[in-house]
Design an enzyme around this catalytic site. Structure first.
Site, PDB file in Angstrom:
ATOM      1  N   GLY A   1     -28.227  61.266   8.501  1.00 49.45           N
ATOM      2  CA  GLY A   1     -28.797  60.888   7.196  1.00 49.45           C
ATOM      3  C   GLY A   1     -29.320  62.114   6.457  1.00 49.45           C
ATOM      4  O   GLY A   1     -29.049  62.306   5.263  1.00 49.45           O
ATOM      5  N   HIS A   2     -30.075  62.968   7.163  1.00 48.82           N
ATOM      6  CA  HIS A   2     -30.572  64.200   6.530  1.00 48.82           C
ATOM      7  C   HIS A   2     -29.411  65.088   6.099  1.00 48.82           C
ATOM      8  O   HIS A   2     -29.440  65.688   5.024  1.00 48.82           O
ATOM      9  CB  HIS A   2     -31.420  65.013   7.517  1.00 48.82           C
ATOM     10  CG  HIS A   2     -32.699  64.366   7.921  1.00 48.82           C
ATOM     11  ND1 HIS A   2     -32.917  63.880   9.187  1.00 48.82           N
ATOM     12  CD2 HIS A   2     -33.838  64.143   7.233  1.00 48.82           C
ATOM     13  CE1 HIS A   2     -34.130  63.393   9.271  1.00 48.82           C
ATOM     14  NE2 HIS A   2     -34.711  63.526   8.094  1.00 48.82           N
TER      15      HIS A   2
ATOM     16  N   GLN B   1     -50.007  63.026   6.408  1.00 45.81           N
ATOM     17  CA  GLN B   1     -49.408  61.714   6.115  1.00 45.81           C
ATOM     18  C   GLN B   1     -49.391  60.785   7.325  1.00 45.81           C
ATOM     19  O   GLN B   1     -48.847  59.690   7.253  1.00 45.81           O
ATOM     20  CB  GLN B   1     -48.016  61.877   5.499  1.00 45.81           C
ATOM     21  CG  GLN B   1     -46.951  62.427   6.420  1.00 45.81           C
ATOM     22  CD  GLN B   1     -45.657  62.724   5.666  1.00 45.81           C
ATOM     23  OE1 GLN B   1     -45.565  63.702   4.930  1.00 45.81           O
ATOM     24  NE2 GLN B   1     -44.649  61.894   5.826  1.00 45.81           N
TER      25      GLN B   1
ATOM     26  N   GLY C   1     -34.304  60.552   0.597  1.00 49.23           N
ATOM     27  CA  GLY C   1     -33.525  59.395   1.016  1.00 49.23           C
ATOM     28  C   GLY C   1     -34.083  58.108   0.412  1.00 49.23           C
ATOM     29  O   GLY C   1     -35.292  57.924   0.312  1.00 49.23           O
TER      30      GLY C   1
ATOM     31  N   LYS D   1     -33.959  55.483   1.913  1.00 45.49           N
ATOM     32  CA  LYS D   1     -34.491  54.703   3.031  1.00 45.49           C
ATOM     33  C   LYS D   1     -36.008  54.544   2.882  1.00 45.49           C
ATOM     34  O   LYS D   1     -36.565  53.488   3.160  1.00 45.49           O
ATOM     35  CB  LYS D   1     -34.155  55.378   4.350  1.00 45.49           C
ATOM     36  CG  LYS D   1     -34.931  54.736   5.451  1.00 45.49           C
ATOM     37  CD  LYS D   1     -34.440  55.027   6.800  1.00 45.49           C
ATOM     38  CE  LYS D   1     -35.420  54.426   7.762  1.00 45.49           C
ATOM     39  NZ  LYS D   1     -36.653  55.224   7.804  1.00 45.49           N
ATOM     40  N   ASP D   2     -36.680  55.618   2.452  1.00 52.27           N
ATOM     41  CA  ASP D   2     -38.121  55.534   2.172  1.00 52.27           C
ATOM     42  C   ASP D   2     -38.275  55.201   0.690  1.00 52.27           C
ATOM     43  O   ASP D   2     -38.634  56.051  -0.121  1.00 52.27           O
ATOM     44  CB  ASP D   2     -38.790  56.860   2.532  1.00 52.27           C
ATOM     45  CG  ASP D   2     -38.713  57.148   4.012  1.00 52.27           C
ATOM     46  OD1 ASP D   2     -39.341  56.430   4.791  1.00 52.27           O
ATOM     47  OD2 ASP D   2     -37.979  58.086   4.399  1.00 52.27           O
TER      48      ASP D   2
ATOM     49  N   SER E   1     -32.826  57.029  11.280  1.00 54.21           N
ATOM     50  CA  SER E   1     -34.210  57.489  11.176  1.00 54.21           C
ATOM     51  C   SER E   1     -34.537  58.310  12.408  1.00 54.21           C
ATOM     52  O   SER E   1     -34.051  57.999  13.508  1.00 54.21           O
ATOM     53  CB  SER E   1     -35.144  56.270  11.118  1.00 54.21           C
ATOM     54  OG  SER E   1     -36.470  56.651  11.424  1.00 54.21           O
TER      55      SER E   1
ATOM     56  N   ARG F   1     -37.155  58.213  13.903  1.00 53.59           N
ATOM     57  CA  ARG F   1     -37.954  57.358  14.798  1.00 53.59           C
ATOM     58  C   ARG F   1     -37.083  56.427  15.653  1.00 53.59           C
ATOM     59  O   ARG F   1     -37.586  55.854  16.615  1.00 53.59           O
ATOM     60  CB  ARG F   1     -38.973  56.546  13.998  1.00 53.59           C
ATOM     61  CG  ARG F   1     -40.074  57.424  13.427  1.00 53.59           C
ATOM     62  CD  ARG F   1     -41.208  56.625  12.811  1.00 53.59           C
ATOM     63  NE  ARG F   1     -42.366  57.440  12.571  1.00 53.59           N
ATOM     64  CZ  ARG F   1     -42.743  57.930  11.381  1.00 53.59           C
ATOM     65  NH1 ARG F   1     -42.025  57.662  10.315  1.00 53.59           N
ATOM     66  NH2 ARG F   1     -43.827  58.675  11.265  1.00 53.59           N
TER      67      ARG F   1
HETATM   68  O1  PAF Z   1     -39.604  61.621   4.183  1.00 48.39           O
HETATM   69  C1  PAF Z   1     -40.100  62.547   4.848  1.00 48.39           C
HETATM   70  O2  PAF Z   1     -39.492  63.064   5.791  1.00 48.39           O
HETATM   71  C2  PAF Z   1     -41.479  63.063   4.506  1.00 48.39           C
HETATM   72  O3  PAF Z   1     -42.307  62.034   4.089  1.00 48.39           O
HETATM   73  C3  PAF Z   1     -41.471  64.212   3.475  1.00 48.39           C
HETATM   74  C4  PAF Z   1     -40.891  63.759   2.136  1.00 48.39           C
HETATM   75  C5  PAF Z   1     -40.634  65.366   4.010  1.00 48.39           C
HETATM   76  C6  PAF Z   1     -42.884  64.711   3.224  1.00 48.39           C
HETATM   77  O4  PAF Z   1     -43.482  65.194   4.389  1.00 48.39           O
END
Ligand code: PAF
Length: 286
Positions: free
Chosen positions: A39-40, A64, A151, A153-154, A189, A191
């Site tokens: 995905g990345h 975060q 993405g 996805k988020d 993901s 995760r």
């Molecule tokens: O989506 C992510 O991986 C993170 O929330 C991000 C945008 C890199 C910020 O730390």
């Protein structure tokens, strides 16, 4: 296959980006927390289509994560990430230490409302988006890219970042890229690596049940009925649902059960100790 240059400091990153800008080259930024998957890499490939130079940031952002979340166990596999980024054609990787991003005395944050306060992720992770928006604002101001890729996805994160960049006049185009999925529909993901074999077997049901609900809603079923039945099927697969809701696709505000256009279905659910999120478009028919 050239390994990307690795910059550990803001000063080094700025120097590289300034050189490219001076040469008239467009710069794209792909912010990540590492543990890269296909995905990345699709975000990096999209970035390559949109700009001459691509910077990928890898920083597991502590602000975060809530104290009870997975900050310390979040996978950190920098050398592997670097190999992947070399084959994907990234020009540079920004990989700062926490003290570079949050030096002693750091006390400023971005304050949010709008899509950051709609009772979805923000309800379950109340400090999350402030941490995301603050680090993303810093990354955008450090790299000053022409375009930044996130993405879909988020989905709520993307909406929060779009709003933040617009409200703070950060001169960047924010682009949302489609979610990549495994064969059974599970959204890719970092995760997913936490799921054991048995959990992984059932994890695709989240997406399948969401697809089913989206189609029912598109075909005219009242939203609350379709969502309730889909939630029952998700729970039966072993998930504990945090939320499963159809919302306004642009603002993420709640909608009437009879609404038929501009909808997005969003979910978060826990399988054991792993929390998965997903979202899909609800097509408008007729
Ligand atoms: O989506 C992510 O991986 C993170 O929330 C991000 C945008 C890199 C910020 O730390």
């Amino acid at each position: 296959m050239m390994k990307p240059a690795v910059h550990k400091t803001v000063a080094d990153l700025r120097l590289a980006a300034a050189g490219w800008r001076k040469a008239g080259e467009r710069v794209a930024l792909v912010p990540t927390m590492g543990a890269l998957h296909a995905g990345h890499i699709s975000l990096v490939r999209l970035a390559r289509q949109l700009a001459r130079r691509v910077v990928v940031s890898i920083f597991v952002n502590p602000t975060q994560f809530a104290p009870n979340e997975d900050f310390s166990k979040y996978p950190r596999v920098f050398e592997r990430d670097l190999e992947l980024l070399a084959s994907a054609g990234a020009d540079a990787v920004f990989h700062p230490e926490p003290a570079e991003m949050y030096p002693a005395g750091f006390c400023t944050g971005v304050s949010l409302a709008g899509p950051a306060a709609v009772g979805l992720e923000d309800k379950f992770r109340p400090t999350h988006f402030q941490g995301v928006a603050t680090i993303v604002a810093k990354l955008l101001l450090q790299a000053l890219p022409d375009v930044a890729i996130f993405g879909q996805k988020d989905y709520q994160q993307l909406a929060v970042i779009r709003r933040m960049a617009a409200d703070l006049d950060i001169p960047v185009e924010i682009v949302g890229a489609p979610t990549l999925r495994e064969a059974d529909g599970l959204a890719m993901s970092s995760r997913n690596a936490y799921l054991d074999a048995r959990q992984r077997k059932f994890a695709g049901n989240l997406h399948q049940a969401m697809q089913w609900a989206a189609e029912r809603i598109a075909d005219g079923e009242p939203i609350d009925v379709a969502v309730r039945e889909s939630a029952a099927s998700i729970s039966a697969s072993g998930f504990l649902i945090d939320y499963l809701e159809a919302r306004d696709a642009a603002t993420l505000a709640p909608v009437e059960p009879t609404r038929r256009h501009g909808l997005r279905l969003l979910a978060a659910a826990r399988m054991g100790t792993t929390r998965l999120i997903d979202n899909i478009d609800i097509p408008t028919k007729g």
